[in-house]
Design a protein around this motif. Structure first.
Motif, mmCIF file in Angstrom:
data_model
loop_
_atom_site.group_PDB
_atom_site.id
_atom_site.type_symbol
_atom_site.label_atom_id
_atom_site.label_comp_id
_atom_site.label_asym_id
_atom_site.label_seq_id
_atom_site.Cartn_x
_atom_site.Cartn_y
_atom_site.Cartn_z
ATOM 1 N N ASP A 132 -56.750 -19.441 57.127
ATOM 2 C CA ASP A 132 -58.107 -19.889 56.834
ATOM 3 C C ASP A 132 -59.002 -18.690 56.519
ATOM 4 O OD1 ASP A 132 -57.311 -22.467 57.355
ATOM 5 O OD2 ASP A 132 -57.981 -22.442 59.446
ATOM 6 N N GLY A 133 -59.790 -18.843 55.463
ATOM 7 C CA GLY A 133 -60.776 -17.823 55.134
ATOM 8 C C GLY A 133 -60.285 -16.679 54.269
ATOM 9 N N VAL A 134 -58.996 -16.614 53.978
ATOM 10 C CA VAL A 134 -58.489 -15.505 53.164
ATOM 11 C C VAL A 134 -58.611 -15.853 51.686
ATOM 12 C CG1 VAL A 134 -56.871 -14.838 54.971
ATOM 13 C CG2 VAL A 134 -56.099 -16.323 53.112
ATOM 14 N N SER A 135 -58.590 -14.834 50.850
ATOM 15 C CA SER A 135 -58.633 -15.031 49.405
ATOM 16 C C SER A 135 -57.232 -15.387 48.907
ATOM 17 C CB SER A 135 -59.131 -13.757 48.718
ATOM 18 O OG SER A 135 -58.935 -13.835 47.330
ATOM 19 N N ILE A 136 -57.109 -16.570 48.290
ATOM 20 C CA ILE A 136 -55.811 -17.007 47.781
ATOM 21 C C ILE A 136 -55.336 -16.080 46.665
ATOM 22 C CG2 ILE A 136 -54.621 -18.874 46.561
ATOM 23 C CD1 ILE A 136 -56.281 -20.853 48.131
ATOM 24 N N ASP A 137 -56.260 -15.624 45.840
ATOM 25 C CA ASP A 137 -55.885 -14.709 44.755
ATOM 26 C C ASP A 137 -55.338 -13.394 45.308
ATOM 27 O OD1 ASP A 137 -56.651 -16.531 42.817
ATOM 28 O OD2 ASP A 137 -58.694 -15.754 42.686
#
Length: 408
Positions: free
Chosen positions: A235-240
């Motif tokens: 949760d909260g991390v950048s998927i890119d």
């Protein structure tokens, strides 16, 4: 006050009796208003459709999908899974085996996409409980395997989830060598109990059957091969950022896809349709703005005496030209503002009250989806500004010639 705009405003909003030129100017304003409103409404509908497709696809698709760059499958190992799990931002790794299969249930048959998933698939929460229409979202209970079937397949097969007397008979056609005559060696067959039915989007509902990974591996005889790995991020991390780290770690052997990249052809097609619709309505806006050209041309001829007087008291040809450019800008900007307001009001009403229905009882949403984007408003204003300048240029140049000494 800016002198060209002051004079242009007097020409447009004069309290004197309206003449034919004023009527054409008003009609030009109305034409720009309706064209602008139509442009905003259609673009907002396209935005809404794109958002709806994303929300529906994203509910079933993984946040990140890992596939082989070449070939349908790749060899998976514990070392590979551990390597992926160590990547910062990776929360869950679900192994997947996906292929076509033939399903028989009672007297009904259908070709389906059979998707075998590892036990942690349910932990990804990609099929919410409200999307389960029958039974439960379960793949295993003790030693019993269960299939979770799309609503469209369930309707075709007339599936009875609560009836334990009938199981889904699943067949898979093998790749056999030429000369094999024994029919039993040409396919594999396994039975599985239908445990639940889900409904997400028509394409998925009519094609997908979810089963445990071990079941699919045995049916397809895949061994340690997998067709993809599906990633759920923290949760909260950048998927890119996670995608970039995974691609760097796995190298060119694998392709790492985000949700949008998994349906890149669909979204590209939607963007192309939106672009061509924008260009078509822009052409309509150009046609509606032609009246501005004629009204300015007639105004330049009608105000020839006024122009001569302005020139006599020191007005330059540039000032005269700017007056008529300002006149065109006032007509177009007034129509554009009215159109933007009308379009915005309609979009707000559709968004909150769904005043125009899709016209289908089985549709996912009752009203046409709408998403208001300020980028569309800015682009529309920009297009109106460019069209107005181009259309007003010729009448403005003609009016400025009336200020030359030869015309006095």
């Amino acid at each position: 006050m800016n002198l060209p705009f002051f004079i242009a405003r007097r020409y447009l909003f004069s309290k004197r009796k309206k003449n034919f030129i004023n009527i054409i100017s008003i009609l030009s304003m109305v034409g720009v208003a309706f064209s602008t409103a139509a442009l905003i409404i259609v673009l907002s509908v396209f935005n809404g459709l794109e958002d709806l497709l994303r929300s529906l696809n994203d509910s079933f698709d993984p946040e990140i999908k890992i596939e082989a760059t070449t070939g349908k499958s790749f060899v998976s190992s514990k070392e590979l899974i551990k390597k992926i799990k160590k990547i910062e931002g990776v929360k869950l790794v679900t192994e997947v085996i996906e292929d076509y299969a033939y399903v028989h249930y009672r007297d009904a048959n259908q070709i389906v996409t059979l998707k075998g998933v590892s036990d942690n698939f349910i932990e990804q929460n990609r099929i919410p409980q409200e999307n389960i229409t029958q039974g439960k979202l379960r793949l295993k209970q003790g030693k019993i395997n269960y299939a979770v079937v799309g609503q469209g397949i369930s309707n075709t097969l007339t599936l009875a989830v609560e009836d334990p007397m009938f199981a889904l008979q699943i067949y898979y056609i093998k790749d056999v060598k030429a000369g094999v005559t024994d029919p039993s060696r040409m396919y594999s067959k396994m039975n599985i109990v239908p445990g639940g039915v889900f409904s997400i989007i028509q394409y998925i509902d009519e094609n997908y059957v979810l089963v445990p990974l071990d079941f699919a591996r045995e049916l397809f005889n895949y061994g340690n091969k997998r067709t993809s790995l599906e990633i759920k991020t923290e949760d909260g991390v950048s998927i890119d950022a996670v995608q970039s780290r995974l691609q760097d770690s796995l190298g060119k052997t694998f392709q790492v896809l985000t949700q949008e990249q998994q349906h890149k052809d669909l979204y590209r097609l939607l963007k192309i349709e939106k672009l061509f619709t924008f260009l078509s309505l822009t052409l309509l806006l150009c046609i509606g703005s032609i009246n501005i050209f004629f009204s300015l041309m007639m105004l330049a001829i009608d105000k020839k005496k006024d122009i001569s007087i302005l020139a006599a008291i020191g007005a330059s040809p540039r000032l005269i030209r700017n007056i008529f450019l300002a006149e065109g800008a006032l007509i177009a900007s007034s129509g554009a503002v009215i159109g933007l307001v009308l379009g915005g009001i309609f979009c707000w009403l559709q968004l909150n009250f769904g005043i125009i229905s899709m016209g289908m009882e089985s549709s996912i949403t009752q009203g046409y989806p709408i998403k208001i984007s300020w980028v569309d408003f800015a682009a529309t204003l920009g297009i109106v500004s460019v069209i107005t300048f181009l259309i007003s240029s010729r009448p403005a140049v003609l009016a400025s010639r009336f200020a030359s000494p030869q015309q006095l």
